[in-house]
Write a protein that holds these residues in place. Structure first.
Motif, short mmCIF file in Angstrom:
data_model
loop_
_atom_site.label_atom_id
_atom_site.label_comp_id
_atom_site.label_asym_id
_atom_site.label_seq_id
_atom_site.Cartn_x
_atom_site.Cartn_y
_atom_site.Cartn_z
N ASN A 1 0.83 -1.15 0.08
CA ASN A 1 -0.02 -0.01 -0.04
C ASN A 1 0.90 1.24 0.14
O ASN A 1 2.21 1.05 0.11
CB ASN A 1 -1.15 -0.18 1.23
CG ASN A 1 -0.33 -0.34 2.56
OD1 ASN A 1 0.63 0.84 2.98
ND2 ASN A 1 -0.58 -1.04 3.49
N LYS A 2 0.40 2.34 -0.08
CA LYS A 2 1.01 3.83 -0.15
C LYS A 2 1.99 3.97 0.85
O LYS A 2 2.88 4.53 0.90
CB LYS A 2 0.07 4.68 -0.42
CG LYS A 2 -0.51 4.72 -1.74
CD LYS A 2 -1.55 6.01 -2.03
CE LYS A 2 -1.89 6.14 -3.29
NZ LYS A 2 -3.16 7.16 -3.60
N ARG A 3 1.42 3.39 2.32
CA ARG A 3 2.27 3.77 3.51
C ARG A 3 3.44 2.56 3.82
O ARG A 3 4.24 3.20 4.72
CB ARG A 3 1.22 3.74 4.74
CG ARG A 3 -0.05 4.69 4.45
CD ARG A 3 -1.00 4.44 5.73
NE ARG A 3 -1.60 3.19 5.60
CZ ARG A 3 -2.49 2.53 4.66
NH1 ARG A 3 -3.09 3.59 4.09
NH2 ARG A 3 -2.93 1.30 5.07
N ASN A 4 3.35 1.82 3.04
CA ASN A 4 4.62 0.78 3.63
C ASN A 4 5.33 0.38 2.47
O ASN A 4 6.12 -0.53 2.66
CB ASN A 4 3.87 -0.78 4.21
CG ASN A 4 3.16 -1.50 2.97
OD1 ASN A 4 3.16 -1.00 1.82
ND2 ASN A 4 2.82 -2.70 3.27
N GLN A 5 5.37 1.19 1.37
CA GLN A 5 6.61 0.82 0.51
C GLN A 5 8.00 0.77 0.90
O GLN A 5 8.72 0.04 0.54
CB GLN A 5 6.34 1.79 -0.72
CG GLN A 5 5.05 1.79 -1.60
CD GLN A 5 4.74 2.75 -2.73
OE1 GLN A 5 5.44 3.91 -2.39
NE2 GLN A 5 3.89 2.53 -3.51
N ASP A 6 8.52 1.82 1.67
CA ASP A 6 9.84 2.07 2.27
C ASP A 6 10.09 0.79 3.08
O ASP A 6 10.97 0.33 3.05
CB ASP A 6 9.83 3.31 2.99
CG ASP A 6 9.93 4.53 1.95
OD1 ASP A 6 10.39 4.36 0.95
OD2 ASP A 6 9.66 5.67 2.40
N LEU B 1 0.75 -4.28 -15.53
CA LEU B 1 0.91 -4.29 -14.14
C LEU B 1 0.03 -3.40 -13.52
O LEU B 1 -0.20 -2.10 -13.93
CB LEU B 1 2.30 -4.05 -13.59
CG LEU B 1 3.42 -4.81 -14.33
CD1 LEU B 1 4.97 -4.61 -13.89
CD2 LEU B 1 3.08 -6.37 -14.08
N PRO B 2 -0.60 -3.46 -12.34
CA PRO B 2 -1.39 -2.35 -11.53
C PRO B 2 -0.46 -1.32 -11.34
O PRO B 2 0.85 -1.39 -10.94
CB PRO B 2 -1.67 -3.04 -10.30
CG PRO B 2 -1.66 -4.45 -10.62
CD PRO B 2 -0.59 -4.73 -11.42
N ALA B 3 -1.07 -0.01 -11.52
CA ALA B 3 -0.24 1.33 -11.35
C ALA B 3 0.44 1.40 -10.12
O ALA B 3 1.81 1.77 -10.07
CB ALA B 3 -1.05 2.52 -11.73
N PRO B 4 -0.13 0.92 -8.66
CA PRO B 4 0.64 0.96 -7.77
C PRO B 4 1.84 0.24 -7.59
O PRO B 4 2.81 0.75 -7.01
CB PRO B 4 -0.52 0.98 -6.29
CG PRO B 4 -1.79 0.93 -7.35
CD PRO B 4 -1.71 0.56 -8.66
N PHE B 5 1.79 -1.07 -8.23
CA PHE B 5 2.63 -1.91 -8.43
C PHE B 5 3.83 -1.49 -9.13
O PHE B 5 5.08 -1.38 -8.98
CB PHE B 5 2.21 -3.17 -8.92
CG PHE B 5 3.39 -4.28 -8.84
CD1 PHE B 5 4.19 -4.41 -8.06
CD2 PHE B 5 3.11 -5.44 -9.92
CE1 PHE B 5 5.30 -5.34 -8.12
CE2 PHE B 5 4.02 -6.44 -9.91
CZ PHE B 5 5.09 -6.59 -8.87
#
Length: 200
Positions: free
Chosen positions: A39-44, A67-71
């Motif tokens: 998700n947007k909060r746990n990428q790092d 691929l999905p955009a967030p991926f």
């Protein structure tokens, strides 16, 4: 010690079919296995965790033939990360089309990422009819292939696997249309409205 991190890269990860596929994989994995939802909060956090694993399994659905955009955003961040250790990357991908080959372009995108960023590409399982197959008697076929995927990663005998419903395209379209019409009726949406290009 060999271990594996599963990253569910579906945009709707908590309620996704990808989560169900990851659960089946975890049940059959002989490696120490941990599961995370992107998700947007746990990428790092996930990028930092990746270095702790020898194997990485991305589980995600096909979106617009890719691929999905967030991926994609996550892969861009991973590309910039200076990881000292890079795990072997495998894929479990599903699509709504009955043909598992519809996943091929997305698989090639991950292979290109691996080639350009010095990741070893491992195994892949391409699932056709992924939105529906788990609710049918053909679920056993999927479980068998996921078990083979888990085994190939554990033994490092990497391979390409695929599975779909053993029915005709005509039958699949007929049954899926029937499903969506009934689904629309639950929300007072007609077949004609679903077929319309108008978006409110």
């Amino acid at each position: 010690m060999e271990n594996i991190i599963i990253i569910n890269a579906s945009p709707r990860a908590p309620q996704s079919n990808s989560k169900k596929y990851a659960e089946i994989f975890s049940k059959h994995s002989r490696l120490q296995t941990e599961y995370f939802e992107l998700n947007k909060r746990n990428q790092d956090e996930l990028i930092n965790k990746i270095e702790e694993y020898s194997q990485l399994l991305f589980v995600f659905p096909l979106y617009a033939d890719g691929l999905p955009a967030p991926f994609l955003d996550f892969l861009k961040m991973l590309e910039r990360a200076l990881l000292k250790h890079k795990p072997i990357v495998s894929i479990l991908i599903n699509c709504g089309f009955i043909e598992h080959s519809q996943n091929d372009i997305a698989v090639e995108m991950i292979k290109l990422f691996c080639n350009q960023n010095e990741y070893i590409f491992g195994s892949v399982l391409k699932i056709g009819a992924g939105e529906a197959i788990l609710e049918t008697p053909f679920k056993k076929l999927v479980e068998w292939k996921i078990k083979k995927l888990a085994s190939s990663i554990c033994t490092q005998e990497y391979k390409t696997l695929e599975v779909s419903m053993p029915i005709s395209k005509k039958t699949y379209i007929s049954k899926s249309t029937e499903y969506w019409v009934k689904y629309g009726q639950k929300y007072n949406v007609s077949k004609e409205e679903m077929e319309s290009m108008k978006i409110e």
